[in-house]
Design an enzyme around this catalytic site. Structure first.
Site, PDB file in Angstrom:
ATOM      1  N   CYS A 209      -9.389  -3.453 -10.432  1.00  0.00           N
ATOM      2  CA  CYS A 209      -8.825  -2.263  -9.798  1.00  0.00           C
ATOM      3  C   CYS A 209      -7.468  -2.467  -9.131  1.00  0.00           C
ATOM      4  CB  CYS A 209      -9.795  -1.702  -8.776  1.00  0.00           C
ATOM      5  SG  CYS A 209      -9.969  -2.749  -7.342  1.00  0.00           S
TER       6      CYS A 209
ATOM      7  N   HIS B  24       0.819  -1.214   0.000  1.00  0.00           N
ATOM      8  CA  HIS B  24       0.000   0.000   0.000  1.00  0.00           C
ATOM      9  C   HIS B  24       0.849   1.258   0.000  1.00  0.00           C
ATOM     10  CE1 HIS B  24      -3.605  -2.459   1.070  1.00  0.00           C
ATOM     11  NE2 HIS B  24      -4.069  -1.621   0.179  1.00  0.00           N
TER      12      HIS B  24
ATOM     13  N   ASP C 185      -4.506  -8.376  -4.017  1.00  0.00           N
ATOM     14  CA  ASP C 185      -4.741  -9.437  -3.043  1.00  0.00           C
ATOM     15  C   ASP C 185      -4.952 -10.780  -3.723  1.00  0.00           C
ATOM     16  OD1 ASP C 185      -4.419  -8.379  -0.456  1.00  0.00           O
ATOM     17  OD2 ASP C 185      -6.240  -7.202  -0.716  1.00  0.00           O
TER      18      ASP C 185
ATOM     19  N   GLU D 127     -11.229 -10.911  -4.460  1.00  0.00           N
ATOM     20  CA  GLU D 127      -9.784 -10.822  -4.277  1.00  0.00           C
ATOM     21  C   GLU D 127      -9.219 -11.955  -3.439  1.00  0.00           C
ATOM     22  OE1 GLU D 127      -8.865  -7.048  -2.406  1.00  0.00           O
ATOM     23  OE2 GLU D 127     -10.612  -7.161  -1.093  1.00  0.00           O
TER      24      GLU D 127
HETATM   25  C1  PEP Z   1      -6.409  -5.211  -4.454  1.00  0.00           C
HETATM   26  O1  PEP Z   1      -6.290  -6.030  -3.544  1.00  0.00           O
HETATM   27  O2  PEP Z   1      -6.035  -5.421  -5.620  1.00  0.00           O
HETATM   28  C2  PEP Z   1      -7.038  -3.909  -4.197  1.00  0.00           C
HETATM   29  C3  PEP Z   1      -7.417  -3.146  -5.184  1.00  0.00           C
HETATM   30  O3  PEP Z   1      -7.160  -3.504  -2.949  1.00  0.00           O
HETATM   31  P1  PEP Z   1      -5.931  -3.171  -1.997  1.00  0.00           P
HETATM   32  O4  PEP Z   1      -4.714  -2.967  -2.846  1.00  0.00           O
HETATM   33  O5  PEP Z   1      -6.296  -1.936  -1.263  1.00  0.00           O
HETATM   34  O6  PEP Z   1      -5.841  -4.349  -1.108  1.00  0.00           O
HETATM   35 MG    MG Z   2      -7.324  -5.769  -1.655  1.00  0.00          MG
END
Ligand code: PEP
Ligand code: MG
Length: 689
Positions: A603, A293, A556, A532
């Site tokens: 995403c 993140h 994820d 995910e």
């Molecule tokens: C993901 O897991 O791809 C996602 C978009 O959410 P995050 O990166 O916040 O876990």
């Molecule tokens: Mg995620």
């Protein structure tokens, strides 16, 4: 009593290493040994490094040394002697502390957010936590003191290990600062004052250490010698270490100057959210990976970042000059004049980092006429402007947990309402998808009292929401109320199966009913599920009928499909977005969504990488959400693609057994089909065997 006048002759005055040597000599005697400045009458205990440094005795300062006790004459002679020998330091081997390591040091990592930046190091050890005062019962005061002593012992072990490594890797001359840190740590001025404070004020050890540390620092800040004043940062470093060891948590971060480059072992996203972003130029961390993140946020904010530098943090000092070159995935500490010139920095600062705005907006049309929506992933309100700037079709993912800029701090319903309304307005008619808090895991937002054994598999995301439904209810209400001001949707993070969806929907329905009966204005919202985790992929056909849309989180999905921690650079070689198992999961989820007639957004970071985005199109994706700054790049690549060709490629990839095989196909086929769109740099590098 024996006394003598002496003069400080060393170039840097009575600096940390000299003071450390003096303490070592003075401590061999029983007598009390005092140094007093003749000009100001300020006195110092010669057995306390903190006390000596506070004399701020620069070159030329006249001092009176006094010894009193059984061995006073011998003590005085020894002290005078150590001054005369100039603390056994060759004059020219006296580097200023803040640039103790003056040779150029290069360290390789992974560039995760573009740009080349020259700035000054600001060291930050993570896990920032506030220190609170607690009243300690009389009966427990001794235990509290023991706890403090244990933290001192632990800090000592850590510093000794750091010193040993620094000696080994950088040479004795560069490791001496840790000697000074060790002396600070065990200085009676610090330890006795903290223990006295605990007892006299019946305070907890953290609070006592903070108060005593702050007092010491405030004295330092008044020192009228810039070089010596800077030593305050060493004291702060030691105090922060102590606090971290006392609380089992992290260290508070200092103020930022104009051109700071944050250097940290591993930066929690929650800490980035707390930084004064106007004053951060770049980030360099020992840990982290492309989809951690921290990296995602750095990209979102246009902050240059290199991660996975392993042991870099321990080589730096706050204030050192540094170049962060994300293009080469490299950092250069104490760059030579020639290096700086090569980089063409005229003044320290940013050469290039933030991506340019674009005039293109709306969906991208592929060569075969397919319309693909490109949306923005957004973490912080500071990024709202980027949605328009980069021509996004609204916000495909708002990681709402980043609103909680401090661990343990929850926003009220009204505060959240304000943010969601601002988001709805910034997103425009294309709207925004707000993800319910995805707390826990590697976000740094731990709300549970006990540390979890395995946070990535713990009480995170919707599990947390369902267990602490007060938190979830307030958020849902805020979203429903804000929906009146724009086009908002809501997505549930990390559902295991349709059971999680049903439970979440019950909460949403209940809050709608409450708002209705309370006469509060709101709008209903569409509800989606993040796909995910592998169980959600495998049961996607049962989830689809009960949601309005799917949102595929590829970050994820890679992490959980391959069982590879997305934030651990030790296993980054195994984090393979193009693994066939991941592609099966994405392909299956997209197909099921299409069959069920519901939209499916993708995403994760995969969508931000143009070559990977092509594969997503080949699997049928028409709605991608990404770091806003990537949108122009992805737009330009996709406008040159025929989705039928992409689908052909995907069929080949889905037949593969390993990520290496898929990447090989991508390299050769992309080069053959779209040589002008994808230069070799834009394709996965060949595996090193
Ligand atoms: C993901 O897991 O791809 C996602 C978009 O959410 P995050 O990166 O916040 O876990
Ligand atoms: Mg995620």
């Amino acid at each position: 009593m024996a006394e003598r006048e002496i003069r400080v002759t060393g170039r840097l005055g009575l600096h940390a290493r000299a003071a450390a040597n003096l303490v070592r000599v003075a401590s061999q005697f029983q007598s009390t040994i005092t140094l007093q400045r003749l000009d100001t009458s300020v006195e110092a205990d010669a057995k306390s490094i903190l006390s000596i440094l506070m004399l701020a005795a620069s070159r030329g300062t006249q001092l009176r040394a006094t010894a009193e006790g059984l061995d006073e004459q011998a003590a005085l002679d020894a002290v005078v002697d150590v001054f005369a020998r100039n603390f056994d330091e060759p004059e020219k081997a006296e580097p200023p502390l803040s640039s103790a390591i003056t040779e150029e040091i290069r360290s390789k990592g992974l560039g995760v957010s573009d740009g080349i930046v020259c700035g000054r190091v600001l060291r930050l050890q993570d896990g920032t936590r506030d220190v609170y005062r607690a009243e300690i019962d009389e009966a427990d005061l001794e235990r509290e003191r023991r706890r403090f002593r244990a933290a001192v012992r632990l800090s000592r072990r850590q510093l000794e290990a750091i010193k040993e490594r620094a000696e080994r890797e950088l040479g004795r001359g560069n490791a001496y600062i840790f000697d000074a840190h060790l002396l600070f740590l065990e200085d009676a001025k610090l330890t006795r004052d903290v223990e006295d404070y605990i007892v006299n004020e019946r305070a907890n050890a953290e609070w006592a250490a903070k108060v005593v540390g702050d007092r010491l620092l405030s004295i330092y800040l008044q020192i009228n010698d810039e070089y010596l004043r800077e030593r305050g940062s060493d004291i702060e470093d030691v105090i922060q270490r102590l606090l971290a060891n006392l609380t089992g948590e992290g260290r508070a971060h200092p103020k930022l100057s104009e051109d700071s480059v944050i250097v940290s072992p591993d930066l929690l996203p929650s800490t980035i959210a707390e930084l004064d972003l106007n004053h951060v130029r770049a980030i360099a961390t020992d840990g982290g990976g492309w989809t951690s993140h921290m990296a995602i946020i750095a990209r979102g904010l246009g902050l240059t970042a290199v991660v996975g530098l392993r042991d870099f943090y321990n080589r730096t000092r706050t204030g050192d000059q540094i170049i962060v070159d994300a293009q080469r995935g490299e950092v250069i500490l104490n760059p030579s004049a020639a290096t700086i010139e090569r980089y063409e920095f005229t003044t320290p600062g940013t050469v290039s980092s933030r991506a340019d705005a674009t005039s293109d907006s709306g969906p991208v049309i592929t060569r075969d006429g397919k319309s693909i929506a490109l949306r923005a992933n957004v973490e912080l309100p500071a990024e709202f402007a980027a949605v328009r700037k980069f021509g996004a079709c609204g916000v495909g993912l708002f990681r709402s947990e980043f609103l909680l800029s401090r661990p343990g701090l929850l926003l009220s319903e009204d505060e959240q309402f304000g943010s969601y309304r601002a988001l709805a307005e910034a997103a425009g008619s294309d709207g925004a998808i707000i993800r319910l808090f995805d707390l826990g895991g590697e976000t740094g937002y731990e709300l549970s009292e006990r540390p979890e054994r395995n946070p990535a598999l713990g009480l995170r995301a919707i599990r947390f929401g369902l267990k602490h439904d007060k938190v979830m209810r307030a958020q849902v209400r805020a979203i429903l109320r804000a929906a009146r001001f724009g086009n908002l949707r809501l997505v549930i993070p990390m559902v295991i199966d349709v059971g999680d969806v049903r439970r979440a929907r019950l909460v949403i329905a209940a809050e709608e009913a409450s708002l209705h009966s309370e006469g509060v204005e709101y709008d209903s919202v569409k509800v989606g599920a993040m796909i995910e985790i592998p169980s959600a992929v495998l049961t996607a056909d049962r989830i689809a009928p009960e949601v309005d849309f799917f949102e595929l989180g590829t970050n994820d999905l890679v992490q959980y499909t391959l069982a590879v921690d997305r934030g651990n650079d030790d296993v980054s070689d195994w984090f393979r977005t193009l693994h066939p198992a991941v592609l099966f999961g994405i392909n299956r989820s997209l197909k099921i969504a299409a069959e069920a007639g519901i939209p499916a957004l993708v995403c994760g970071e995969m969508a931000s990488t143009p070559a990977y985005a092509v594969l997503l199109l080949g699997m049928g994706a028409v709605d991608l959400s990404m770091t806003p700054a990537s949108i122009p790049r992805v737009r330009s690549a996709l406008s040159n693609i025929d989705t039928n060709e992409a689908a052909e490629l995907v069929r080949m990839c889905l037949d593969c057994a390993t990520a290496d095989d898929v990447e090989e196909i991508v390299r050769t086929e992309f080069r053959k089909r779209w040589p002008d769109v994808f230069p070799p740099k834009a394709l996965p590098p060949p595996a090193i065997s």
